[in-house]
Enzyme design. Structure first.
Site, PDB file in Angstrom:
ATOM      1  CG  ASP A 210      -1.886   1.011   1.184  1.00  0.00           C
ATOM      2  OD1 ASP A 210      -2.625   1.107   0.028  1.00  0.00           O
ATOM      3  OD2 ASP A 210      -2.514   1.471   2.125  1.00  0.00           O
ATOM      4  CG  ASP A 227      -0.127   1.203   7.796  1.00  0.00           C
ATOM      5  OD1 ASP A 227      -0.417   0.103   8.200  1.00  0.00           O
ATOM      6  OD2 ASP A 227      -1.199   2.005   7.660  1.00  0.00           O
TER       7      ASP A 227
END
Length: 336
Positions: A210, A227
Site C-alpha cells: 500500500d 504501515d
C-alpha cells in the site's frame, strides 16, 4: 442498501482500556492518549512517563491471523536491520505482538516508536530518484524469500470478491445494479486478459503493498516507509505506480526518475508497466468494497458520509467506465 448496524468490537476500546493495555506490558505512561487518523485499525499516540511518545496499534479483530501479523513484523524488521528506512514494531518482553482482553474482546497489539516527518514532495525529481533507490532496496530484500501467510495480489481477491460482496449485500441502488453488474464483469474479464498477457513478467516478491505517499514520511533527506499492514506478495510495480500522479506526460517523467533510482539496486521488468491501469482498477473496486465491509463500524459512517449514496455509486460506475477506456490506452514506457 446496507446491512444492519451491529455493536462493533472497537466499541469496548476507550482511553482507559488503551492505557491499561500499555501498562500491562510493564511500561509507565503519562496517561496521555491521542487517537491518530486510522480506520482499518485503531492507532493511538501514547505519552510515556519518560516524556517520549509511542504509537500503539490495535489490530482489527478477525482481519489477520497472528502468523500473518508476525510475518509483517518480520519483514519490516528485516528491512530495518539493513538500514532501510522503515518503522518496525518494538520488541517488548521479547515479543513484537501482544494480546489484550477487553470486556470479552481480544485485540492484537503492537507498539511502534513515534516518527515525525513531512509528506514527500514528489514533484521534485531528486526526491523521486531517492524514492526509487529505497524502493529498489526494499524489493531487493523482498525478493530474497517468500511470504508463507500473507495474501497475494490477485484479481480474485481485489475485484471478483469485491464485486460479489457489494452485489450480495445489496449496497448498490436497484436502478444501478444492471450497469454495475455488466461493467464490473467486463472489467474483470479485460484485466484477466491483461494479466495473462503479462504472465511472464509477474515475478512475485514481498511488497509493502500500500505504498502511496500517505504511507511515506520524509525526513533526513530520505523516505521512511510506514504501515506495512497491507504487506503482500505481488509484482514490483504494485509499490511503484501509486507514486505517479498528474497527466500522462507528468507520470511518464516521474516514472523515469523513480526507475533510474530503483535500478541502482534492483532490476525492473518493463513489461509490468502494462499492469498499472489494471492495478488502479483493482484498487478502486477493492476500496468501495472495503468501505462496505466496514460500514457496521461506527467510525466509517461518521468519516465517510458521502459513501453509500446514489450519487456515490453513480460516480463510482462512471470512474469504472473511464478505467475501461484506460485499460486500452498505451502503457507508460521505461525509456523515453
Amino acid at each position: 442498501m446496507t446491512p444492519a448496524t451491529q455493536a462493533h468490537p472497537y466499541a469496548v476500546l476507550g482511553p482507559d482500556q488503551v492505557l491499561d493495555a500499555i501498562e500491562a506490558l510493564g511500561l509507565e505512561t503519562s496517561a496521555r492518549v491521542f487517537a491518530l487518523n486510522s480506520y482499518e485499525n485503531r492507532v493511538y499516540q501514547i505519552g510515556m512517563a519518560s516524556g517520549e511518545f509511542l504509537v500503539a496499534k490495535f489490530y482489527r479483530p478477525g482481519r489477520w491471523s497472528d502468523d500473518q501479523i508476525l510475518e509483517e513484523h518480520a519483514f519490516s524488521a528485516e528491512l530495518a536491520d539493513l538500514d532501510i528506512p522503515v518503522v518496525p514494531p518494538m520488541t517488548i518482553n521479547g515479543r513484537t505482538l501482544h494480546h489484550v482482553d477487553c470486556q470479552g474482546q481480544r485485540f492484537a497489539l503492537a507498539l511502534f516508536p513515534r516518527l515525525a516527518g513531512r509528506a514527500p514532495e514528489l514533484d521534485n525529481p531528486d526526491n523521486l530518484l531517492v524514492m526509487g533507490r529505497f524502493l529498489g532496496r526494499v524489493h531487493l530484500v523482498g525478493a530474497q524469500s517468500a511470504f508463507r501467510f500473507r495474501p497475494a495480489l490477485s484479481i480474485e481477491r481485489y475485484a471478483i470478491d469485491s464485486r460479489e460482496f457489494l452485489l450480495s449485500h445489496k449496497f448498490l441502488p436497484a436502478s444501478l445494479i444492471p450497469a454495475y453488474e455488466t461493467l464490473s464483469k467486463d472489467l474483470i474479464a479485460r484485466m484477466q486478459h491483461i494479466f495473462e498477457r503479462a504472465s511472464d513478467a509477474l515475478h512475485t516478491i514481498r511488497l509493502h503493498g500500500d505504498c502511496h505517499p500517505g504511507n511515506v514520511l520524509w525526513r533526513e533527506d530520505r523516505p521512511f516507509f510506514v504501515d506495512f499492514d497491507d504487506a503482500l506478495s505481488g509484482p514490483a510495480v504494485q509499490d511503484l505506480w501509486m507514486m505517479l500522479s498528474g497527466e500522462r506526460d507528468q507520470q511518464q517523467a516521474q516514472l523515469l526518475e523513480i526507475i533510474e533510482g530503483y535500478e541502482e539496486f534492483a532490476e525492473f521488468d518493463a513489461r509490468q508497466l502494462a499492469l498499472i491501469e489494471s492495478l488502479r482498477t483493482l484498487r478502486m473496486m477493492h476500496y468501495s468494497a472495503w468501505l462496505a465491509r466496514r460500514w457496521s463500524d461506527p467510525a466509517f459512517p461518521m468519516s465517510f458520509p458521502w459513501f453509500n449514496t446514489e450519487r456515490y455509486w453513480s460516480e463510482h460506475i462512471l470512474e469504472l467506465r473511464e478505467q475501461m477506456a484506460a485499460l486500452d490506452e498505451p502503457t507508460l514506457r521505461l525509456y523515453p
